[in-house]
Write a protein that holds these residues in place. Sequence first.
Motif, short mmCIF file in Angstrom:
data_model
loop_
_atom_site.label_atom_id
_atom_site.label_comp_id
_atom_site.label_asym_id
_atom_site.label_seq_id
_atom_site.Cartn_x
_atom_site.Cartn_y
_atom_site.Cartn_z
N MET A 83 28.63 -3.21 -30.30
CA MET A 83 28.69 -1.76 -30.44
C MET A 83 29.01 -1.13 -29.08
O MET A 83 29.33 -1.80 -28.11
N THR A 84 28.84 0.13 -29.03
CA THR A 84 29.25 0.95 -27.92
C THR A 84 28.35 2.17 -27.93
O THR A 84 27.84 2.54 -28.97
N TYR A 85 28.17 2.79 -26.78
CA TYR A 85 27.63 4.14 -26.79
C TYR A 85 28.39 4.97 -25.78
O TYR A 85 28.42 4.64 -24.59
N CYS A 86 29.02 6.02 -26.26
CA CYS A 86 29.72 6.96 -25.39
C CYS A 86 29.27 8.37 -25.75
O CYS A 86 29.07 8.68 -26.92
N VAL A 87 29.12 9.20 -24.73
CA VAL A 87 28.77 10.59 -24.98
C VAL A 87 29.61 11.48 -24.06
O VAL A 87 29.89 11.12 -22.91
N ALA A 88 30.05 12.61 -24.61
CA ALA A 88 30.75 13.61 -23.82
C ALA A 88 30.01 14.93 -23.98
O ALA A 88 29.60 15.28 -25.09
N ILE A 89 29.80 15.62 -22.88
CA ILE A 89 29.03 16.86 -22.90
C ILE A 89 29.93 17.99 -22.40
O ILE A 89 30.59 17.86 -21.37
N SER A 90 29.93 19.08 -23.15
CA SER A 90 30.83 20.20 -22.86
C SER A 90 30.00 21.41 -22.42
O SER A 90 29.25 21.96 -23.22
N LEU A 91 30.14 21.79 -21.15
CA LEU A 91 29.33 22.84 -20.56
C LEU A 91 30.23 23.95 -20.03
O LEU A 91 31.43 23.75 -19.83
N GLU A 92 29.63 25.09 -19.76
CA GLU A 92 30.42 26.14 -19.10
C GLU A 92 30.94 25.65 -17.75
O GLU A 92 32.04 25.99 -17.34
N ALA A 93 30.14 24.82 -17.10
CA ALA A 93 30.51 24.35 -15.76
C ALA A 93 31.54 23.22 -15.76
O ALA A 93 32.11 22.89 -14.72
N GLY A 94 31.76 22.63 -16.94
CA GLY A 94 32.72 21.53 -17.00
C GLY A 94 32.35 20.50 -18.04
O GLY A 94 31.63 20.80 -19.01
N LEU A 95 32.83 19.27 -17.85
CA LEU A 95 32.64 18.22 -18.84
C LEU A 95 32.02 16.99 -18.18
O LEU A 95 32.32 16.67 -17.03
N VAL A 96 31.14 16.31 -18.93
CA VAL A 96 30.57 15.05 -18.45
C VAL A 96 30.89 13.98 -19.48
O VAL A 96 30.69 14.19 -20.69
N PHE A 97 31.38 12.84 -19.00
CA PHE A 97 31.71 11.72 -19.88
C PHE A 97 30.92 10.50 -19.42
O PHE A 97 30.93 10.17 -18.22
N GLY B 282 25.77 25.46 -30.20
CA GLY B 282 24.50 24.82 -30.57
C GLY B 282 24.47 23.33 -30.31
O GLY B 282 23.41 22.75 -30.09
N THR B 283 25.61 22.69 -30.38
CA THR B 283 25.70 21.24 -30.18
C THR B 283 26.76 20.96 -29.13
O THR B 283 27.93 20.75 -29.44
N PRO B 284 26.35 20.96 -27.85
CA PRO B 284 27.35 20.89 -26.79
C PRO B 284 27.77 19.46 -26.44
O PRO B 284 28.30 19.24 -25.36
N TYR B 285 27.49 18.52 -27.33
CA TYR B 285 27.85 17.13 -27.00
C TYR B 285 28.47 16.43 -28.20
O TYR B 285 28.29 16.84 -29.35
#
Lengths: 254, 254
Positions: A1-15, A138-141
């Motif tokens: 398997m794998t686990y990847c998450v991306a987070i979308s914020l006003e300040a930018g993106l985290v991967f 509500g769901t920024p990821y």
Amino acid sequence: MTYCVAISLEAGLVFISDSRTNAGVDNVNTYSKMYGFGIPGERQFVLLCSGNLATTQGVVAQIKRDIKQSMPINLMTIGHISDAADYIGEISRIQQEKNTGGGAHYEASFIIGGQISGSRPKTYLVYPQGNHITTSHGTPYLQIGESKYGKPILDRILNTKSSLETATLCGLVSMDSTMRSNLSVGPPIEVTIYEADSLVPGRYHRFQEDSEYLRELKRAWDKSLKAAFKKLPPVSWSSNWDMKQDDESSEVSN
Amino acid sequence: MTYCVAISLEAGLVFISDSRTNAGVDNVNTYSKMYGFGIPGERQFVLLCSGNLATTQGVVAQIKRDIKQSMPINLMTIGHISDAADYIGEISRIQQEKNTGGGAHYEASFIIGGQISGSRPKTYLVYPQGNHITTSHGTPYLQIGESKYGKPILDRILNTKSSLETATLCGLVSMDSTMRSNLSVGPPIEVTIYEADSLVPGRYHRFQEDSEYLRELKRAWDKSLKAAFKKLPPVSWSSNWDMKQDDESSEVSN
């Protein structure tokens, strides 16, 4: 398997992505699941991959080939990130169909995120069927792969106003919980942090298996959680605890 | 869905279950998934159910009928809890086969735990296929239903020497994390705590939807987690964070 998450914020993106692949427990390998594409000052993309390795490699190879050959649709010329998600969905479906055989599944999921000059940074999750969703207030990821173990902490901590640092830390804790509960997710852990409107490749780091920071984070989180647990209001064996149940539908003590 | 967990400790057994059933989001109901059977001083069982409601109700009805009719194999005369697990697996398979039709799945899983005089308390997870597993020193709990969200906290806190109070609290936190991330798991929450060698029905409580304690626990855990998160070692943007990736396999920044 794998686990990847991306987070979308006003300040930018985290991967954030893990690097473990397995075809059975005796065929475990390390492959990066994070790819970057872009033209400084104009556009930046990060792609995260989950699923059948032949399919995801086929998709990444196709993306590169389309760029190299300046095909009509390619990541360097596409107008919107949602179009990029459509494009990846399309080539993913073609790869999956090509690989179909013997009743096996060759599905893959992707997260594509980034920014094109003139638009806001965005992230999309591309399903094996080729369709896609994006984040909301509500769901920024978005998550792909083994997503359940690491979801509760994201739900508790993140909102679109979180800082890039907080979101990165939260994503790493989410990854830690997932690795702890599922052997098929493992280091190295790759992180890319894209600052909104920078239009240059984000800050990138690969935490190796022996990363002092990851070990410290794991230890600190484990310790903090245990301390937090100790401070919870104790379950009281008060008068409303019975030796006998008071309704018929479940018959403890019958 | 469902979330049920049983914890097996030196001090005894803890059983926790939610009560939500759903057949589509517009057909949500409340059913207890916890049943108790026993003869004080001789044997005590608690049964937890997950899966198709027709199947689980059929299994529970059969268990009761077999007791009432003093069948050769029934919970009141069976010699070992593992035999009880075999018996439940068998009648579960019969119920599932009876219900099969239209390509739909009528699977169900069960946890049966308790104690028979002269033996140690034990818990077994009975799979839809009818086979079963028990706990171990390293993994002192069993889960059925929507198990992933609530697993990390069990892994961090529990061991076989945990007190019944600690295990109950940990199980309730695990339930809270699950309810937060999955709408199909919900209150009332039922808890039975069986003290080893007591051979009487355990302490039982049903936490209703408006339970002040559950609300307080949720609030306290949320607050503690956030405080614990704040104390984590910050991700440092030190010199080992790059604008550029140093290996070819993943091409962030190409």
